[in-house]
Write a protein that holds these residues in place. Structure first.
Motif, PDB file in Angstrom:
ATOM      1  N   SER A 192      31.594  41.502  38.655  1.00  0.00           N
ATOM      2  CA  SER A 192      32.079  41.354  40.043  1.00  0.00           C
ATOM      3  C   SER A 192      30.935  41.276  41.053  1.00  0.00           C
ATOM      4  N   ARG A 193      29.703  41.283  40.555  1.00  0.00           N
ATOM      5  CA  ARG A 193      28.511  41.239  41.406  1.00  0.00           C
ATOM      6  C   ARG A 193      28.457  42.410  42.391  1.00  0.00           C
ATOM      7  N   GLY A 194      28.681  43.581  41.848  1.00  0.00           N
ATOM      8  CA  GLY A 194      28.481  44.790  42.629  1.00  0.00           C
ATOM      9  C   GLY A 194      29.664  45.268  43.439  1.00  0.00           C
ATOM     10  N   ASN A 195      30.888  44.922  43.023  1.00  0.00           N
ATOM     11  CA  ASN A 195      32.065  45.378  43.747  1.00  0.00           C
ATOM     12  C   ASN A 195      32.435  46.789  43.288  1.00  0.00           C
ATOM     13  N   ILE A 196      32.162  47.770  44.134  1.00  0.00           N
ATOM     14  CA  ILE A 196      32.393  49.174  43.783  1.00  0.00           C
ATOM     15  C   ILE A 196      33.883  49.495  43.766  1.00  0.00           C
ATOM     16  N   PHE A 197      34.657  48.835  44.624  1.00  0.00           N
ATOM     17  CA  PHE A 197      36.094  49.113  44.685  1.00  0.00           C
ATOM     18  C   PHE A 197      36.755  48.867  43.333  1.00  0.00           C
ATOM     19  N   LEU A 198      36.356  47.806  42.634  1.00  0.00           N
ATOM     20  CA  LEU A 198      36.949  47.521  41.328  1.00  0.00           C
ATOM     21  C   LEU A 198      36.632  48.632  40.326  1.00  0.00           C
TER      22      LEU A 198
END
Length: 245
Positions: A192-198
């Protein structure tokens, strides 16, 4: 890798965890049980939120975020591709199916309980662990060690963090389980290229899924599931890297 931030975050996380989580354990050993003394939920929740609390303090101290609003905005960035959300759901299905096939089914709760447990997991701090592990620790380690080795470093640190919960059979189960989950969360972060929410979402979904569709907790089952999760995660990350190159 910003060594200063890594050290500050890890040290502060463990100080908060062992002071407040350890305090709750000591109180229970003295007969003051968590369910009987509601005030104990304050240190309990602070302990559970220790990676998130340390993350906010350290990032602000080092001028990486200017406010709690910016910090929250970075964590709860829901704007990402449908593929990334499908990848999270696919990993959850792989995990749950593997656990059920290898360990067997214990009991099943109504489906609406999944969403209640999902919210509870976030509020109780489980999902917000990712505000530290995947916001600071793993990304910084990856800059120097890469995906595979950073996961092998983060997993033992996460395991040590769980010590205040006790070191019985459930701790052994968690110890093995954390390795598989760490690789999966690391893969989600990379894909996700650094998506913390996921990462937060996946962590909460795992907890919610295991509390709704409850498999038997067998050591063999969790070993096999962890091997599968690690294998799938490494494969997906490798394929993604090959496609980008």
């Amino acid at each position: 890798m910003n060594k200063k931030i890594v050290i500050q975050f890890t040290a502060l996380t463990f100080v908060i965890r062992f002071v407040f989580g350890g305090g709750v354990v000591i109180c229970e050993q003295l007969g003051f049980m968590l369910n009987d003394y509601t005030l104990l939920y304050v240190p309990f929740l602070i302990s559970a939120w220790s990676p998130a609390i340390a993350s906010l303090i350290v990032l602000r101290k080092n001028n990486e975020v200017s406010s709690i609003k910016e910090w929250l905005r970075n964590i709860f960035n829901i704007k990402t591709s449908a593929f990334n959300y499908l990848f999270v759901v696919a990993l959850l299905i792989v995990y749950m199916v593997s656990m059920l096939v290898t360990s067997g089914l214990n009991s099943v709760s109504p489906i609406y309980m999944f969403f209640i447990w999902l919210l509870a997991s976030l509020l109780a701090g489980a999902g917000m662990e990712e505000a530290g592990w995947r916001y600071i620790l793993q990304p910084e380690l990856e800059k120097k060690f890469g995906y595979l080795l950073s996961c092998l470093i983060v997993a033992p640190i996460h395991i040590l963090w769980h010590i205040p919960l006790g070191v019985g059979t459930s701790f052994l189960w968690n110890l093995i389980n954390i390795f598989g989950i760490t690789f999966a969360l690391g893969a989600i972060y990379k894909i996700s290229r650094g998506n913390i929410f996921l990462c937060v979402l996946f962590h909460c979904m795992i907890n919610a899924g295991m509390s709704t569709i409850m498999p038997n907790q067998t050591t063999l089952g969790v070993i096999i599931t962890s091997i599968i999760m690690i294998s799938v995660s490494i494969t997906v990350v490798s394929i993604n890297k090959h496609i980008k190159s």
